[in-house]
Structure formats: C-alpha cells, structure tokens
Design a protein around this motif. Structure first.
Motif, PDB file in Angstrom:
ATOM      1  N   SER A   1      -6.733   9.193   1.132  1.00  0.00           N
ATOM      2  CA  SER A   1      -5.730   8.153   0.918  1.00  0.00           C
ATOM      3  C   SER A   1      -5.604   7.926  -0.579  1.00  0.00           C
ATOM      4  O   SER A   1      -6.596   7.654  -1.253  1.00  0.00           O
ATOM      5  N   CYS A   2      -4.386   8.030  -1.082  1.00  0.00           N
ATOM      6  CA  CYS A   2      -4.193   7.994  -2.528  1.00  0.00           C
ATOM      7  C   CYS A   2      -2.977   7.147  -2.893  1.00  0.00           C
ATOM      8  O   CYS A   2      -1.968   7.136  -2.177  1.00  0.00           O
ATOM      9  N   SER A   3      -3.094   6.457  -4.019  1.00  0.00           N
ATOM     10  CA  SER A   3      -1.973   5.687  -4.555  1.00  0.00           C
ATOM     11  C   SER A   3      -1.774   6.050  -6.019  1.00  0.00           C
ATOM     12  O   SER A   3      -2.737   6.089  -6.785  1.00  0.00           O
ATOM     13  N   PRO A   4      -0.546   6.312  -6.443  1.00  0.00           N
ATOM     14  CA  PRO A   4      -0.309   6.498  -7.877  1.00  0.00           C
ATOM     15  C   PRO A   4      -0.540   5.184  -8.614  1.00  0.00           C
ATOM     16  O   PRO A   4      -0.410   4.101  -8.040  1.00  0.00           O
ATOM     17  N   ILE A   5      -0.886   5.274  -9.879  1.00  0.00           N
ATOM     18  CA  ILE A   5      -1.091   4.103 -10.723  1.00  0.00           C
ATOM     19  C   ILE A   5      -0.003   4.118 -11.794  1.00  0.00           C
ATOM     20  O   ILE A   5       0.169   5.120 -12.497  1.00  0.00           O
ATOM     21  N   TYR A   6       0.720   3.003 -11.908  1.00  0.00           N
ATOM     22  CA  TYR A   6       1.800   2.901 -12.882  1.00  0.00           C
ATOM     23  C   TYR A   6       1.325   2.132 -14.110  1.00  0.00           C
ATOM     24  O   TYR A   6       0.632   1.118 -13.995  1.00  0.00           O
TER      25      TYR A   6
ATOM     26  N   ALA B   1      -3.869   8.368 -10.721  1.00  0.00           N
ATOM     27  CA  ALA B   1      -3.931   8.118  -9.282  1.00  0.00           C
ATOM     28  C   ALA B   1      -5.335   7.696  -8.889  1.00  0.00           C
ATOM     29  O   ALA B   1      -6.323   8.123  -9.503  1.00  0.00           O
ATOM     30  N   LEU B   2      -5.405   6.838  -7.865  1.00  0.00           N
ATOM     31  CA  LEU B   2      -6.674   6.392  -7.293  1.00  0.00           C
ATOM     32  C   LEU B   2      -6.741   6.891  -5.859  1.00  0.00           C
ATOM     33  O   LEU B   2      -5.779   6.728  -5.097  1.00  0.00           O
ATOM     34  N   ASP B   3      -7.871   7.485  -5.487  1.00  0.00           N
ATOM     35  CA  ASP B   3      -7.977   8.139  -4.185  1.00  0.00           C
ATOM     36  C   ASP B   3      -9.312   7.822  -3.529  1.00  0.00           C
ATOM     37  O   ASP B   3     -10.344   7.715  -4.209  1.00  0.00           O
ATOM     38  N   VAL B   4      -9.288   7.651  -2.216  1.00  0.00           N
ATOM     39  CA  VAL B   4     -10.512   7.595  -1.410  1.00  0.00           C
ATOM     40  C   VAL B   4     -10.469   8.771  -0.443  1.00  0.00           C
ATOM     41  O   VAL B   4      -9.506   8.927   0.316  1.00  0.00           O
ATOM     42  N   THR B   5     -11.484   9.607  -0.513  1.00  0.00           N
ATOM     43  CA  THR B   5     -11.573  10.785   0.344  1.00  0.00           C
ATOM     44  C   THR B   5     -12.854  10.716   1.164  1.00  0.00           C
ATOM     45  O   THR B   5     -13.908  10.334   0.649  1.00  0.00           O
TER      46      THR B   5
ATOM     47  N   THR C   1      -7.815   2.096   5.094  1.00  0.00           N
ATOM     48  CA  THR C   1      -8.239   2.638   3.799  1.00  0.00           C
ATOM     49  C   THR C   1      -7.098   2.677   2.798  1.00  0.00           C
ATOM     50  O   THR C   1      -7.260   2.316   1.625  1.00  0.00           O
ATOM     51  N   LEU C   2      -5.914   3.094   3.237  1.00  0.00           N
ATOM     52  CA  LEU C   2      -4.790   3.203   2.315  1.00  0.00           C
ATOM     53  C   LEU C   2      -4.421   1.842   1.733  1.00  0.00           C
ATOM     54  O   LEU C   2      -4.111   1.728   0.541  1.00  0.00           O
ATOM     55  N   ALA C   3      -4.453   0.807   2.568  1.00  0.00           N
ATOM     56  CA  ALA C   3      -4.148  -0.540   2.063  1.00  0.00           C
ATOM     57  C   ALA C   3      -5.158  -0.962   1.000  1.00  0.00           C
ATOM     58  O   ALA C   3      -4.800  -1.582  -0.014  1.00  0.00           O
ATOM     59  N   LEU C   4      -6.414  -0.603   1.218  1.00  0.00           N
ATOM     60  CA  LEU C   4      -7.464  -0.933   0.259  1.00  0.00           C
ATOM     61  C   LEU C   4      -7.235  -0.204  -1.063  1.00  0.00           C
ATOM     62  O   LEU C   4      -7.395  -0.775  -2.148  1.00  0.00           O
ATOM     63  N   VAL C   5      -6.837   1.067  -0.968  1.00  0.00           N
ATOM     64  CA  VAL C   5      -6.557   1.857  -2.171  1.00  0.00           C
ATOM     65  C   VAL C   5      -5.347   1.289  -2.908  1.00  0.00           C
ATOM     66  O   VAL C   5      -5.345   1.170  -4.135  1.00  0.00           O
TER      67      VAL C   5
ATOM     68  N   PRO D   1      -2.618   8.779  10.553  1.00  0.00           N
ATOM     69  CA  PRO D   1      -2.407   8.054   9.308  1.00  0.00           C
ATOM     70  C   PRO D   1      -1.171   7.174   9.394  1.00  0.00           C
ATOM     71  O   PRO D   1      -0.346   7.307  10.291  1.00  0.00           O
ATOM     72  N   GLY D   2      -1.022   6.296   8.416  1.00  0.00           N
ATOM     73  CA  GLY D   2       0.096   5.364   8.412  1.00  0.00           C
ATOM     74  C   GLY D   2       1.409   6.059   8.117  1.00  0.00           C
ATOM     75  O   GLY D   2       1.499   7.258   7.890  1.00  0.00           O
ATOM     76  N   SER D   3       2.461   5.257   8.110  1.00  0.00           N
ATOM     77  CA  SER D   3       3.807   5.796   7.982  1.00  0.00           C
ATOM     78  C   SER D   3       4.062   6.429   6.628  1.00  0.00           C
ATOM     79  O   SER D   3       5.022   7.172   6.473  1.00  0.00           O
TER      80      SER D   3
END
Length: 676
Positions: free
Chosen positions: A154-159, A168-172, A182-186, A14-16
C-alpha cells in the motif's frame, strides 16, 4: 500472465484505489518497458555514490518523513511488514521493518538503494502510485513480476508544498496478512509528512488553517493554505484543495481575496492578537469554515501599508516597481539552518522535527548531550529558524565564568555597584538578548544562589541590574544546555526543581557521535567546510575504518579539530592518511604509528618533522621517545601554520584548532631559523 483480479483471497480484496483499470494500464506499461512476468529480481547494486546522492537530494523529505515512519512502523510492528520511503523516481531511501520480513524482502531486492519504479519492477504499489500520482494497494498476483506476488503493498505519493510529487510512503507485507485499513494508515501518514513541510518552506508567510468543523482544526484533516503578505496564493495542502473545490494548478491564479471574499489586511486584523482565536470565514463556493491564521511572523517584516499593497497589486508592471508575485519564494525550498544540521541520523531528525513543532511558540528548550555533541550549534539553529532571527543571539557559558562574575555578566550592573565596576556600568547578557534569544550553555554549572534570580527573571520577565533600584522589562526566548543529568542534580540538591521545570518546556537529547548512523556524511560535511574554492580532501579507507572503531569521547568537536589539523597537513587536494593523525589518537586505538620507512613523503608545503625512524619492531617505542616525536611534529606544524599566515598567531591558531595561548607558550621552543 495472471488476470489482474485473479488470485485475491476472499475478503482480502484491496480498496477501490487499486481497481482493475489502474492495474490493467500498469501491466500494459510494464510490457511496454520490455519486462516479462517471469523475470528474476534485479539485484544489481546502484552506482557508487547513487544512494548518498539520492539521500542528499531528498534530505528535506527524509527529515520530515523519518519520525513519521517510526510512528507508522510502531503501529504495524510484528505484522510481517515493513515501511519504505522512496524518492519521486521510486528509489528506496529508507526502510523499517520486522527482521523476519526484511530477510524475505531482500530476496526480491526490496531494500535501501533499490529502484522500484514501474520501469524496473513492473506493476507494484510504489512504482504505480508514483506513475498515477494516486494512493493505491497492489495485492498478491496483481504484481506484474511473479517473484513479487507474495507481497501486498500500500503506497501513497507525497506532495511537497508546491504541489509536486516529492516521494512516496509505502507499507509492504506478506500477502497473507493483508489488512484493508493499511492504505488509509499510509495515506494519513503521508499527509502528516506533507503538513509538517509547510512551516519550513514558508516561515514568513500567512498560513490559514481551516475546516468546516472547528473540532478538526489542528488535526491531519485540516486544510492549510499559504498566502504571501500581499495576499497572493502560494500553496495549499490536499485537504485545502478539496475544501476549496479547486486543484493546485487552478489555485495558483487566485488570491486570498478571491477565495475568501476579504482583503488580506482584514485577515491580519482578525488574527493579529497574540491569543489564538478561531473565526468563521465564507469561501468562494459559499461554504463556511472555521479558521485559525498564523500571522505573527509578519509583525517584524511588515513594511507596506494597506494602500501601498493595493497599489502594488494594481500596477505590477509599473516602471521601477517590483511585481508582488516576485516576492513569492522560488520553486526550490529554502532550507532552514536546522535543515543543515540534519544529516540523516534518525535520532537527530527526530530532535529537529520536535523543535519545528514548537517553533515560534517561545517554548523554552533544554538541550542535553555529552560535551562536543553540537549543543551550541543546535541552539543557534533554533534561533535562526525562529521569528526572533532578526534579534540578537546571546550565549552565556555558565561553566566558564567565575562565580564572582557570573551575576554581573547575566544581570548587568550600575556605576559603582562593586569595586572594579566600569565607570558607566554594563548591560547584562539577559538585557543584551532583549528581542532575541538567550542561550544558557552548561546551565548545570550555574551557582545555586543565582538560580533563584534567574527563575524570577523567567517568571516576571524583568531584570534588576546590580546596584539599580529599578526593574527593566525584557523579552527573551530561553534555550539552555547541559552535559549533566538535571534530575540527578535535583535529587542531590544541586539544582532547583522549580527552575528546571521553567526551563524544560521541551527537552531534547543530542546523540553522541559514536551513536550516530550518519558518520560518513558528517565527516564529508566537515571536510567540505574546511576547504575553499570547491576543493575536496579525501580520506583513505584505512583512516575511515579507524574513525569508525574509535569511541570519540570529544564527539563532533573532537572530530572537527582532528580533521582541521589533518587538512592543514595534507592540503585541500590530497588524502588524509595515518601520517596525518595525532599519535595519541592512534595510541588510544591500540595501534602503533607506522614505521618511518613506510611513511609517505609529506606534502611539499609541509616541513617534514625532525625525527628518527623507530626500530622495525612490533614493540612500541619508550614513552619519552614518543613524547619527543609528538612535540617535534607539533612544533613543525606550528611553524608551517605561522609561515603560511605571515606570523599571524590568531590565524595560525585557528587553522590548527588550538588556542593562541598554546602557540605563545610553544613559540619560544621553535628551533632557530624554523620560521625563516
């Protein structure tokens, strides 16, 4: 327990964002929560009402996220993956995914209504991203629970626009199908959701869109900063915070002037033109950016001159003066009227999202949908959310006005224009809507000879009343609606093609009630609107099951009228049962009314219908007996409503959901003494 970096297939790291430090800290928290890596998945169901309550609390998030989730899923479809939306606590609100993977996800309780916080599931992308307030990927054996190690997430919080994590938005997916992008897309999808929220939260504020490169304006990476009419900072998206070089907490102490070196009045002057322009401004850090500003909404509410604004800012604590900051909206979002129509159905959410995208642009909207789907309510909501909300909303039902009168109704007329005209003439509906919105309901029923006149008005923005020798300028936003198929009518020669393309700047279709997924919520919302003082009426499981079997040809209007009459019968402190449903509704379902012996005693305030019990047999009564019984029930309910409203026919008709003429026609049939 596996090492945090162990088990990563070569080339699949996975990414950094999901570096060893974050994973290590998360595993330590997981142990502190009392979890063991060998724990079995928790399949316990949420408490009754938890999911519905969570959806209600997160409705603002859901309505903006649902269309973005569909777009995101279309980009990853058939990759053994799923898209998830969660609340800020990690509660799963909504999922989309490939059927084969959804089945696997259910084995570890990765489904709607489940809790995926770190406290519940240990290290996982959703819980850890929310805890760290940072986008990240958790891959394979990085998951704390062994049961979850077949996943890559891969998940990103939503502010929200106030700088707080709202979800949060997640792709599993399957860990063997890991993709580095995938993370960049999320992240991009989460930012799209965030950007869509600004117009709803701050409809009257100044929104500044900016970027160091002009070609990035209007894209996901543009910065958006929001200021009050007095120039106080209100909000900024993540791109704006990055470009300004300040976090949200620090920006709250700033003004437009301190960030861009200009008084806010100068910004207004730069962008007051109706034609969109792009200007260059220099930020406080010396970086020059290209800007566009949304300031048109201020024209109707701007009341302070530049000197008085400066005075208000200079002396916010003066006696009798309200500080400028007090006019900044409260922390809690103020939902628009469109928001209230969004009850969780993805089709309706998609419609509302599209409407918000064109809000304030005076783009004509055409609403398609069956009779009773709520086209008129949607039109009023569009107007209520627009910059014309302080202007009139004028509705014209083209199907209910006789052909001989519709021209006069629309365009108005001068004195003596035709026989029977009012002495002083009359202002037409189009001119009545000047400065506001004209809603042309059932536009498909407009006579063709008037379609040409309407087209001319839309093209020239001028109206010529009947009998007048002059044209009057008019400024209206147009919303039209029809239950017919406009393109089929064009093919048949019944509707002008040029008028259709003038009206259909944006075409949206409201789903029929039978197609909606939010039926339970719609029923509860209607019932709540029918009862006062916080009272709530219930629905028996038997009746709710019948509702879900029914086709609802009259859609929301039919459901509303049925529930309104049922509430009158049962009162706002009881439960709707089969007894309170119309016989024709039960017959259409192919179910006979219950025998009288099994019928519960009616509520004390309702006079029991005068009817004899049908024989105890499965064979339905003959038609004339049914007709007579239904008439008795109708007359009894009518008498009760008239008594409750002291003989006021209008009030009784409104309570029963019928016209006044219906009561007048049947009033003579009421038995003597029934109104006493």
């Amino acid at each position: 327990m596996h090492p945090h970096s162990a088990g990563r297939p070569a080339g699949h790291a996975p990414g950094s964002d999901a570096d060893a430090r974050l994973i290590t800290q998360s595993h330590e928290r997981s142990r502190a929560h009392g979890l063991r890596s060998a724990d079995e998945p928790d399949f316990s169901s949420p408490a009754r009402g938890t999911l519905s309550d969570a959806l209600e609390e997160s409705r603002f998030l859901y309505q903006h996220a649902a269309p973005v989730m569909e777009t995101l899923y279309n980009q990853i479809v058939n990759t053994h993956s799923m898209v998830l939306l969660t609340s800020s606590s990690g509660f799963v609100l909504h999922t989309l995914g490939d059927n084969d993977f959804l089945e696997k996800a259910q084995r570890v309780a990765l489904t709607t209504g489940a809790d995926w916080s770190e406290q519940s599931k240990g290290t996982n992308a959703i819980g850890t991203a929310l805890t760290e307030a940072e986008a990240l990927t958790v891959h394979g054996e990085q998951h704390y629970l062994e049961a979850n190690r077949f996943l890559t997430c891969s998940c990103s919080p939503i502010y929200d626009p106030y700088g707080q994590v709202i979800g949060a938005l997640d792709v599993t997916g399957d860990h063997r199908s890991f993709h580095q992008h995938t993370l960049a897309l999320v992240r991009m999808s989460a930012q799209m959701i965030e950007n869509h929220m600004f117009a709803d939260i701050f409809p009257k504020a100044i929104r500044l869109h900016f970027h160091t490169r002009s070609e990035f304006l209007g894209t996901l990476v543009e910065g958006i900063a929001v200021f009050s009419p007095e120039g106080r900072f209100m909000s900024a998206n993540r791109s704006a915070q990055f470009q300004l070089g300040l976090p949200f907490s620090a920006l709250k102490a700033h003004t437009f002037s301190s960030l861009f070196g200009l008084p806010v009045s100068a910004l207004i002057d730069l962008f007051r033109s109706a034609v969109p322009t792009t200007r260059q401004l220099c930020m406080h850090n010396g970086v020059t950016v290209w800007c566009q500003a949304k300031v048109q909404a201020l024209s109707s509410s701007w009341s302070m001159s530049a000197p008085s604004r400066e005075a208000a800012d200079a002396a916010p604590g003066a006696a009798g003066a309200t500080p400028a900051v007090a006019r900044v909206p409260a922390r809690k979002p103020q939902f628009s009227s469109l928001q209230y129509l969004d009850t969780g159905d993805p089709q309706v959410s998609s419609v509302i999202t599209k409407l918000r995208m064109v809000s304030g642009r005076d783009i004509p909207v055409m609403i398609l949908g069956e009779t009773g789907t709520g086209k008129d309510l949607l039109a009023q909501a569009i107007h209520g959310d627009s910059q014309r909300s302080n202007g009139p909303f004028v509705s014209v039902n083209c199907a209910s006005i006789p052909d001989t009168l519709i021209e006069a109704e629309l365009f108005g007329y001068e004195e003596g224009a035709f026989t029977g005209a009012r002495k002083r003439g009359a202002t037409g509906k189009i001119l009545q809507a000047d400065g506001g919105t004209l809603f042309l309901d059932e536009i498909g029923d407009m006579p063709k000879h008037l379609q040409a006149r309407l087209l001319r008005v839309l093209q020239e923005r001028k109206v010529s009343p009947l009998g007048a020798g002059k044209e009057i300028p008019v400024d209206v936003a147009i919303i039209s609606a029809t239950h017919k198929n406009p393109k089929a009518m064009i093919a048949e020669g019944a509707f002008r093609e040029d008028l259709y393309y003038r009206l259909n700047g944006l075409v949206v279709r409201l789903p029929a009630l039978r197609e909606r997924t939010d039926f339970d919520f719609v029923v509860r919302k209607i019932l709540k609107s029918l009862c006062d003082n916080g009272q709530n009426v219930g629905i028996s499981p038997d009746v709710m099951a019948m509702f879900k079997q029914y086709n609802w040809p009259g859609n929301l209007r039919q459901l509303h009228n049925l529930l309104r009459t049922a509430v009158v019968m049962v009162g706002c402190d009881g439960e709707i049962d089969r007894l309170h449903l119309p016989d024709d509704f039960i017959e259409e379902l192919g179910t006979s009314p219950p025998p009288a012996a099994a019928t519960p005693t009616p509520a004390p305030h309702l006079a029991p219908p005068s009817r004899s019990a049908p024989p105890d047999t499965a064979e339905p009564p003959v038609e004339i007996q049914e007709s007579q019984r239904l008439e008795d029930v109708a007359l009894s309910a009518m008498a009760q409503a008239l008594r409750a409203h002291n003989g006021n026919v209008s009030a009784a008709a409104k309570a029963l959901g019928v016209s006044r003429n219906t009561i007048y026609r049947k009033k003579h049939a009421l038995p003597p003494g029934l109104l006493d």
